[in-house]
Enzyme design. Structure first.
Site, mmCIF file in Angstrom:
data_model
loop_
_atom_site.group_PDB
_atom_site.id
_atom_site.type_symbol
_atom_site.label_atom_id
_atom_site.label_comp_id
_atom_site.label_asym_id
_atom_site.label_seq_id
_atom_site.Cartn_x
_atom_site.Cartn_y
_atom_site.Cartn_z
ATOM 1 N N GLN A 137 0.787 -1.205 0.017
ATOM 2 C CA GLN A 137 -0.001 0.106 -0.168
ATOM 3 C C GLN A 137 0.806 1.200 -0.108
ATOM 4 O O GLN A 137 0.435 2.188 0.109
ATOM 5 C CB GLN A 137 -0.999 -0.181 1.217
ATOM 6 N N HIS A 148 -0.790 0.113 5.701
ATOM 7 C CA HIS A 148 -1.399 1.046 6.427
ATOM 8 C C HIS A 148 -0.793 2.094 6.597
ATOM 9 O O HIS A 148 -0.084 2.541 7.538
ATOM 10 C CB HIS A 148 -1.832 0.666 7.778
ATOM 11 N N GLU A 176 -14.977 3.177 9.785
ATOM 12 C CA GLU A 176 -15.614 4.129 10.604
ATOM 13 C C GLU A 176 -15.198 5.539 10.102
ATOM 14 O O GLU A 176 -14.340 5.705 9.365
ATOM 15 C CB GLU A 176 -14.538 4.105 12.131
ATOM 16 N N TYR A 191 -9.107 6.944 19.893
ATOM 17 C CA TYR A 191 -10.017 6.803 19.208
ATOM 18 C C TYR A 191 -10.206 5.220 19.155
ATOM 19 O O TYR A 191 -11.037 4.332 18.494
ATOM 20 C CB TYR A 191 -10.214 7.100 17.619
ATOM 21 N N TYR A 221 -9.367 -10.718 9.437
ATOM 22 C CA TYR A 221 -9.919 -11.084 8.276
ATOM 23 C C TYR A 221 -10.085 -12.638 8.357
ATOM 24 O O TYR A 221 -10.850 -13.024 7.537
ATOM 25 C CB TYR A 221 -8.732 -10.816 7.339
#
Ligand code: HEC
Length: 487
Positions: free
Chosen positions: A197, A262, A355, A365, A376
């Site tokens: 990513q 991420h 979210e 959070y 997963y």
């Protein structure tokens, strides 16, 4: 239902057809994301619950759990209670003795997933191509291609002269002028770690660009021994070259991490000289709770990189002083409400539990201590969805849409959409319109689905709504004849 019989060139954004007949044939198990294997929760279901409720939750000896009709209440607490304590008068045995609280929580998530998958199977979504007109709730629109032939366009930003800047994940900053992609990328942008990513991520233009000329970039910065971390620079574009580069955020070398996932990341300027940006937890979920690490956080700096003195952790020994809030998983969306100034972030959750949050300074959070999702592979993460001292999302999605960018629409070509929040999604390939009132999402509408992963959404200065669609297209929503104006 607006239009039950759309003509061939007109699609209704979503038609919900819930029919009980043919139910069994339509129900399919939700494919787990990115090829992850069916995991523990599916095994628990098959071994413990299927004999009564059916292999696909459609019912048998006991009721279907897909019809959203509940004898004992339909919220998460009621479902968990039915499983834990049983409903013995009705014939539901208790499983609290044989299943852990985490396993019970995973079953609740599983029931939610299957129910939603069932509902989606019976919903027709607009998938506009060419000059197809979509009749959505408030406006009719077409999706018009602006430029094609890009490679994973990650982010879009506009210069005051109308040119568009586009980042390609592989590490190229491209310029689009009057609908044409300049053949050469900008020369001299930072070297990026383009794996998984990682890559060249967000691009933003300074609010006073005409005076300052600053363009901001975030990217996966390569460290030693195949490690990387999200970093932020600014620079100027002159004669096709990236010049005057300044580093605004770079983590200490020892905090760079291996792993391909991420990185975040999005920028928001708040109009008061501050720049917000996000970094995902880099696959190290516990780091999200650790303020001595930059990952899993929303950050705030001055637009020149200085640390604001009143940042919540600026005086805490060992803390990363740019941290604004923590306990985030992978925030790939960030936007500021044009009416209230509230800062919203969209976070890609695990399996379930994407979210939308309102981000406040110093707040936690919750990831991974509380979450509405599971792993997963179907194994539980925790049974906790709420905890003292941790913030609740404004809204959460199970199954995950794989939420990505968000932006408030501030243009005037779609008056009925003004100040609504638009959300892009990767795996679900949706563009979603969210109506917000008093810091709550009061309505959601899927505008289209299934024409490619939607990685960015931007309210353009010309009043059109721009999206980046994978594999390589930038498109915009333009009003079509028949637009309805409400409000
Ligand atoms: C021996 C049969 C049997 C087994 C095994 C069983 N259930 Fe049930 N379950 C029932 C019956 C009967 C009801 C009462 C509703 C009905 O009339 O079908 C019920 C009710 C429920 C409800 C509440 C539904 C409502 O309308 O409020 C939930 C949730 C539920 N079961 C989940 C599960 C899960 C999860 C498992 C596996 C861990 C499971 N059940 C295993 C028979 C069973």
């Amino acid at each position: 239902m607006r239009n039950p019989n759309p003509s061939s060139r007109t699609l209704v954004a979503s038609i919900i057809v819930l029919s009980v007949a043919g139910l069994a044939g339509l129900v399919g198990f939700l494919p787990t994301r990115s090829g992850a294997a069916e995991g523990d929760v599916a095994e628990t279901w098959a071994g413990t619950c299927a004999s009564c409720h059916g292999a696909k939750l459609t019912g048998g000896q006991a009721k279907s759990l897909l019809d959203d009709e509940w004898s004992f209440g339909g919220d998460d607490t009621n479902l968990a209670e039915s499983i834990r304590n049983g409903r013995e008068d009705a014939g539901m045995p208790p499983f609290g003795g044989s299943l852990s609280e985490e396993e019970i929580r995973a079953l609740v998530i599983f029931i939610r997933e299957q129910r939603k998958a069932y509902e989606r199977d019976q919903t027709t979504f607009a998938a506009p191509e060419g000059d197809t007109v979509v009749e959505s709730e408030k406006h009719a629109f077409r999706v018009e291609t602006v430029v094609d032939g890009l490679e994973i366009p990650w982010s879009i930003a506009f210069l005051p002269d109308g040119r568009m800047l586009v980042t390609e994940k592989a590490g190229r900053l491209r310029v689009v002028e009057e609908g044409r992609l300049a053949p050469q990328p900008i020369v001299g942008t930072p070297e990026v770690w383009s794996e998984g990513q990682g890559g060249l991520l967000d691009v933003a233009v300074h609010p006073a660009y005409e005076k300052t000329g600053w363009v901001y970039l975030s990217f996966s910065d390569p460290g030693k021994d195949d490690t990387a971390m999200t970093a932020v620079v600014r620079g100027r574009i002159r004669d096709g070259k990236w010049v005057d580069e300044e580093t605004l955020f770079r983590a200490p070398a020892e905090l760079y991490l291996k792993g391909r996932v991420h990185f975040g990341s999005r920028f928001v300027f708040d109009g008061k000289g501050y720049l917000f940006f996000t970094i995902g937890e880099r696959g190290h979920q516990d780091h999200a709770q650790d303020v001595t690490r930059p990952n899993g956080k929303v950050h705030r700096i001055h637009d020149d990189g200085r640390i604001p003195e009143d940042n919540p952790f600026a005086d805490q020994k060992g803390a990363i002083p740019s941290i604004w809030s923590y306990g985030h998983r992978n925030p790939q969306g960030l936007a500021r409400d044009p009416l209230t100034g509230d800062l919203y972030d969209a976070e890609h959750g695990p399996r379930g539990g994407d979210e939308l949050n309102i981000v406040e300074p110093g707040r936690n959070y919750g990831w991974p201590i509380i979450t509405y999702g599971m792993n997963y592979d179907g194994t539980p993460i925790t049974n906790l969805t709420a905890k003292e001292g941790m913030e609740q999302p404004v809204v959460h999605w199970t199954p995950s849409l794989a939420v990505c960018a968000i932006d408030f629409y501030v243009g005037d070509r779609f008056p009925g959409w003004r100040n609504d929040l638009f959300l892009s999604s990767l795996a679900a390939e949706e563009l979603v319109r969210l109506e917000i009132e008093d810091r709550k999402v009061v309505h959601q509408e899927v505008l289209f689905k299934g024409i490619g992963r939607v990685r960015d959404v931007v309210s353009g200065p010309d009043g059109y709504l721009y999206v980046s669609l994978e594999p390589g297209r930038i498109a915009r929503l333009v009003p079509a004849v028949g637009a309805v104006e409400t409000r």
